[in-house]
Motif scaffolding. Sequence first.
Motif, short mmCIF file in Angstrom:
data_model
loop_
_atom_site.label_atom_id
_atom_site.label_comp_id
_atom_site.label_asym_id
_atom_site.label_seq_id
_atom_site.Cartn_x
_atom_site.Cartn_y
_atom_site.Cartn_z
N ARG A 37 0.82 -1.21 0.00
CA ARG A 37 0.00 0.00 0.00
C ARG A 37 0.85 1.26 0.00
NH1 ARG A 37 -3.08 0.13 5.10
NH2 ARG A 37 -4.54 -1.22 4.02
N MET A 38 1.70 1.42 1.01
CA MET A 38 2.36 2.70 1.26
C MET A 38 3.57 2.95 0.35
SD MET A 38 2.38 2.91 5.42
CE MET A 38 2.74 1.17 5.69
N HIS A 39 3.62 4.16 -0.20
CA HIS A 39 4.82 4.61 -0.89
C HIS A 39 5.98 4.56 0.10
CE1 HIS A 39 7.73 7.37 -2.72
NE2 HIS A 39 7.14 7.12 -3.88
N PRO A 40 7.21 4.29 -0.35
CA PRO A 40 8.35 4.25 0.58
C PRO A 40 8.48 5.49 1.45
CG PRO A 40 9.00 3.38 -1.55
CD PRO A 40 7.61 3.89 -1.72
N ASP A 41 8.09 6.67 0.95
CA ASP A 41 8.20 7.90 1.74
C ASP A 41 7.25 7.90 2.93
OD1 ASP A 41 10.12 8.80 0.02
OD2 ASP A 41 8.79 10.13 -1.12
N VAL A 42 6.15 7.19 2.83
CA VAL A 42 5.23 7.03 3.95
C VAL A 42 5.68 5.86 4.82
CG1 VAL A 42 2.84 6.61 4.66
CG2 VAL A 42 3.31 7.95 2.59
N CYS A 43 6.07 4.80 4.17
CA CYS A 43 6.44 3.57 4.88
C CYS A 43 7.63 3.75 5.81
CB CYS A 43 6.72 2.46 3.86
SG CYS A 43 7.15 0.87 4.60
N ARG A 44 8.61 4.58 5.40
CA ARG A 44 9.82 4.72 6.21
C ARG A 44 9.50 5.24 7.61
NH1 ARG A 44 12.58 5.67 1.27
NH2 ARG A 44 11.82 7.82 1.14
N PHE A 45 8.59 6.21 7.70
CA PHE A 45 8.21 6.74 9.00
C PHE A 45 7.51 5.67 9.84
CE2 PHE A 45 4.71 8.44 11.57
CZ PHE A 45 5.43 9.17 12.50
N ILE A 46 6.52 5.01 9.25
CA ILE A 46 5.77 3.97 9.96
C ILE A 46 6.70 2.85 10.41
CG2 ILE A 46 4.03 2.17 9.66
CD1 ILE A 46 2.81 4.91 10.05
N SER A 47 7.61 2.45 9.54
CA SER A 47 8.53 1.36 9.86
C SER A 47 9.43 1.72 11.03
CB SER A 47 9.37 1.03 8.63
OG SER A 47 10.29 -0.01 8.91
N LYS A 48 10.02 2.92 10.99
CA LYS A 48 10.96 3.32 12.04
C LYS A 48 10.26 3.55 13.37
CE LYS A 48 14.47 6.80 13.17
NZ LYS A 48 15.20 8.01 12.70
N GLN A 49 9.10 4.22 13.34
CA GLN A 49 8.44 4.60 14.58
C GLN A 49 7.63 3.46 15.21
OE1 GLN A 49 8.71 7.49 16.31
NE2 GLN A 49 10.27 8.11 14.83
N PHE A 103 1.54 16.65 -6.05
CA PHE A 103 2.02 17.34 -4.85
C PHE A 103 3.07 16.53 -4.10
CE2 PHE A 103 -2.22 18.58 -5.99
CZ PHE A 103 -2.18 19.96 -5.97
N GLY A 104 3.60 15.50 -4.77
CA GLY A 104 4.64 14.70 -4.17
C GLY A 104 4.11 13.52 -3.38
N THR A 105 4.97 12.95 -2.56
CA THR A 105 4.63 11.80 -1.73
C THR A 105 5.20 12.00 -0.32
OG1 THR A 105 6.65 10.67 -2.48
CG2 THR A 105 4.61 10.17 -3.67
N GLY A 106 4.73 11.21 0.63
CA GLY A 106 5.29 11.26 1.97
C GLY A 106 4.39 11.93 2.98
N LEU A 107 4.98 12.65 3.92
CA LEU A 107 4.26 13.24 5.05
C LEU A 107 4.22 14.76 4.95
CD1 LEU A 107 5.85 11.16 7.97
CD2 LEU A 107 4.03 10.49 6.39
#
Length: 355
Positions: free
Chosen positions: A152-164, A183-187
């Motif tokens: 589901r998650m783009h890597p830019d979203v996944c990295r935060f969820i994975s680390k935290q 408008f890009g990806t991520g948080l």
Amino acid sequence: MSHAAIDNLFLATYNVFVEKGQLDLLRAHRHSDKPKSGALPGVKYSTKGDAAENELFNLVAGTTWLWARPGMRSHPVDVLVVDEAGQLALADAIASANAARNLVMLGDPLQLSQVSQAEHPGGSGASVLEHILGDHATLPDTEGVFLSETRRMHPDVCRFISKQIYEGRLTSHPSCAQQSTKFGTGLRWLRAHHQERSTESEEESTIVIAEIQRMIGTPWVNQRGETLALGADDFMVVAPYNDQVRLLQRNFDRTPGLSDVQVGTVDKFQGREAPVVFFTMTTSSGEDMPRGPEFLFSRNRLNVAVSRARCLAFLVCTEELLNSRARTIEEMRLIGTLSAFVEYATTSSDEVPAR
């Protein structure tokens, strides 16, 4: 635990047999009335308790009430799949095992926990998966299989969820990296300004509506590389309180083109997804929290809200809320996770600055 979730999984399983041209091999029983969406061809529906107590079917679906029936003990299934086992009580899991030779439990204790309305001392309120996990945050290889790849998650979203949340063990499937928006990806953090707001905030509703109006109709790319236009139903707005949900829904209904925006509490959206997600935290400051930081700053709730996003996850809140005073180590940890989101969004957002 819910008939809607079972029907969703049941339909997906049924479709696999159809796609493979093997529908004649399926002998299915669904322990419920026929769904409003329509009965599946060849599937038997019944609410009679003993309808599945035989060897006629090779696929049976129902809630824990079916599997706990004494009569099912004489007609066990080879494999019982428990969905959302992170929300299933240990006692319910044991009762359901009455009707199975093998048990497969699927779930995530780091998302929403089981609903309880009483005190459960000595860990008795923990779900069956929490009992298996013990002191571990994620499932050790010796206890089962940790599904370490999200589709589901783009890597830019996944990295935060994975680390935290997941000890750095979660990664994105390569197809997720294809996903993008204009408008890009991520948080992203959208700073709100208001005071003495508790369970509803007109200011945050206004911010969310303005942002969706800015984005709706613009192109986005899905996980298959297809370019589509963002429609109203491609946005999901998550709120912690029903008061804010009702306010948002009224305002969406009044705004041309936005009546189909998905809006609800975190509990409603577990298991759902959208290209763009907004989490409006509503409360002005720590002093205005109606239920304390354990609820509003819950890491599990933040996890569910943010991880619904395929491309972009927006956090809408005041700076005063982020600066809430922690009274315990656990509260410090909860506030720290929220602050980490904002820090990540501020430092990693190049196309759309946090504001």
